[in-house]
Design a protein around this motif. Structure first.
Motif, PDB file in Angstrom:
ATOM      1  N   ARG A 171      11.220   2.247  -6.757  1.00  0.00           N
ATOM      2  CA  ARG A 171      12.429   1.653  -7.353  1.00  0.00           C
ATOM      3  C   ARG A 171      12.915   0.469  -6.534  1.00  0.00           C
ATOM      4  N   ARG A 172      12.448   0.379  -5.296  1.00  0.00           N
ATOM      5  CA  ARG A 172      12.905  -0.691  -4.405  1.00  0.00           C
ATOM      6  C   ARG A 172      11.998  -1.918  -4.459  1.00  0.00           C
ATOM      7  N   ARG A 173      11.361  -2.165  -5.586  1.00  0.00           N
ATOM      8  CA  ARG A 173      10.469  -3.309  -5.760  1.00  0.00           C
ATOM      9  C   ARG A 173       9.322  -3.307  -4.762  1.00  0.00           C
ATOM     10  N   GLY A 174       8.644  -2.195  -4.702  1.00  0.00           N
ATOM     11  CA  GLY A 174       7.503  -2.093  -3.823  1.00  0.00           C
ATOM     12  C   GLY A 174       6.401  -1.270  -4.468  1.00  0.00           C
ATOM     13  N   VAL A 175       5.326  -1.106  -3.731  1.00  0.00           N
ATOM     14  CA  VAL A 175       4.201  -0.330  -4.230  1.00  0.00           C
ATOM     15  C   VAL A 175       3.930   0.858  -3.318  1.00  0.00           C
ATOM     16  N   LEU A 186      -5.825  10.483   1.712  1.00  0.00           N
ATOM     17  CA  LEU A 186      -5.083  11.163   0.657  1.00  0.00           C
ATOM     18  C   LEU A 186      -3.750  11.747   1.112  1.00  0.00           C
ATOM     19  N   ASP A 187      -3.617  12.141   2.357  1.00  0.00           N
ATOM     20  CA  ASP A 187      -2.427  12.881   2.797  1.00  0.00           C
ATOM     21  C   ASP A 187      -1.249  12.009   3.199  1.00  0.00           C
ATOM     22  N   ARG A 188      -1.430  10.700   3.237  1.00  0.00           N
ATOM     23  CA  ARG A 188      -0.357   9.779   3.587  1.00  0.00           C
ATOM     24  C   ARG A 188      -0.273   8.669   2.550  1.00  0.00           C
ATOM     25  N   VAL A 189       0.957   8.331   2.173  1.00  0.00           N
ATOM     26  CA  VAL A 189       1.201   7.243   1.225  1.00  0.00           C
ATOM     27  C   VAL A 189       1.898   6.108   1.960  1.00  0.00           C
ATOM     28  N   LEU A 190       1.464   4.897   1.685  1.00  0.00           N
ATOM     29  CA  LEU A 190       2.092   3.706   2.258  1.00  0.00           C
ATOM     30  C   LEU A 190       3.050   3.141   1.221  1.00  0.00           C
ATOM     31  N   GLU A 191       4.220   2.750   1.672  1.00  0.00           N
ATOM     32  CA  GLU A 191       5.172   2.058   0.804  1.00  0.00           C
ATOM     33  C   GLU A 191       5.350   0.655   1.368  1.00  0.00           C
ATOM     34  N   ALA A 239      -3.596   1.659 -14.587  1.00  0.00           N
ATOM     35  CA  ALA A 239      -2.984   0.597 -15.398  1.00  0.00           C
ATOM     36  C   ALA A 239      -3.063  -0.772 -14.741  1.00  0.00           C
ATOM     37  N   PRO A 240      -4.249  -1.197 -14.298  1.00  0.00           N
ATOM     38  CA  PRO A 240      -4.316  -2.532 -13.687  1.00  0.00           C
ATOM     39  C   PRO A 240      -4.049  -3.627 -14.706  1.00  0.00           C
ATOM     40  N   ASP A 241      -3.355  -4.648 -14.268  1.00  0.00           N
ATOM     41  CA  ASP A 241      -3.050  -5.806 -15.102  1.00  0.00           C
ATOM     42  C   ASP A 241      -2.948  -6.984 -14.146  1.00  0.00           C
ATOM     43  N   LEU A 242      -3.902  -7.843 -14.164  1.00  0.00           N
ATOM     44  CA  LEU A 242      -3.963  -8.935 -13.194  1.00  0.00           C
ATOM     45  C   LEU A 242      -2.931 -10.011 -13.511  1.00  0.00           C
ATOM     46  N   ASP A 243      -1.670  -9.607 -13.470  1.00  0.00           N
ATOM     47  CA  ASP A 243      -0.554 -10.497 -13.796  1.00  0.00           C
ATOM     48  C   ASP A 243       0.197 -10.976 -12.562  1.00  0.00           C
ATOM     49  N   GLY A 244      -0.313 -10.682 -11.375  1.00  0.00           N
ATOM     50  CA  GLY A 244       0.362 -11.087 -10.150  1.00  0.00           C
ATOM     51  C   GLY A 244       1.215  -9.984  -9.544  1.00  0.00           C
ATOM     52  N   GLN A 245       1.503  -8.941 -10.303  1.00  0.00           N
ATOM     53  CA  GLN A 245       2.248  -7.789  -9.790  1.00  0.00           C
ATOM     54  C   GLN A 245       1.240  -6.671  -9.543  1.00  0.00           C
TER      55      GLN A 245
END
Length: 189
Positions: A112-116, A152-157, A74-80
């Motif tokens: 939920r903490r405003r992150g990716v 694949l085995d690690r996710v960055l927040e 769901a890419p949307d080049l809106d700055g987020q």
């Protein structure tokens, strides 16, 4: 004639000391910009205040299966930063030397903490024989056009405010390959 900090303070009145040590937020910001541009007396040096603006402290790393969720393109080049986009952030290279390197990651979700949530991208060819890394080819995430791998085995927040750049798109077919691997290996939906 130059005085040491202690000798200078001894020569200043109490009010002058307060003015000399108390800088406004604007002054601190301008000083940080001058230093980053190489124009100040401490060019290249970073203070803890600079670090909060540069965004390398809040990085969290977790197991991918602990962050299982629905994944969709769901890419949307809106700055987020959205799933399917590439973002860059500063990651620690050497904690002792306080060195950081700009790294690319593929956004696969939001928190939920405003992150990716993202997966690290690397051009290091030693990952080609590691089952935790998937080959993704070259793209905008590597300015030299090298073939890359994604972990694949690690996710960055990473909090939104710590992202350096956003807006490069990850090809949909490659994103679906990554999503399929997350679904089959780590119980993502």
């Amino acid at each position: 004639m130059k005085f040491s900090g202690r000798a200078r303070n001894a020569l200043l009145s109490r009010g002058e000391k307060r003015k000399a040590t108390k800088k406004s937020a604007l002054d601190r910001g301008l000083e940080a910009l001058r230093n980053q541009l190489g124009l100040g007396p401490n060019a290249g040096a970073e203070t803890p205040e600079d670090n909060s603006h540069r965004g390398h402290a809040p990085l969290e790393v977790g197991d991918t299966d602990d962050h299982a969720r629905t994944i969709f393109y769901a890419p949307d080049l809106d700055g987020q930063a959205d799933p399917g986009e590439i973002v860059w952030f500063l990651a620690p290279v050497d904690a002792a030397a306080k060195q950081h390197s700009e790294r690319a990651m593929l956004v696969v979700g939001r928190t939920r903490r405003r992150g990716v949530l993202g997966l690290l991208i690397s051009p290091n060819s030693t990952h080609s024989h590691d089952g935790n890394w998937m080959e993704i080819g070259s793209g905008q995430w590597d300015s030299l056009g090298r073939p890359c791998w994604i972990r694949l085995d690690r996710v960055l927040e990473v909090p939104d405010h710590a992202l350096r750049r956003a807006g490069a798109l990850f090809p949909r077919a490659r994103f679906e390959r990554v999503a399929s691997a997350l679904r089959s290996r780590f119980d993502w939906n």
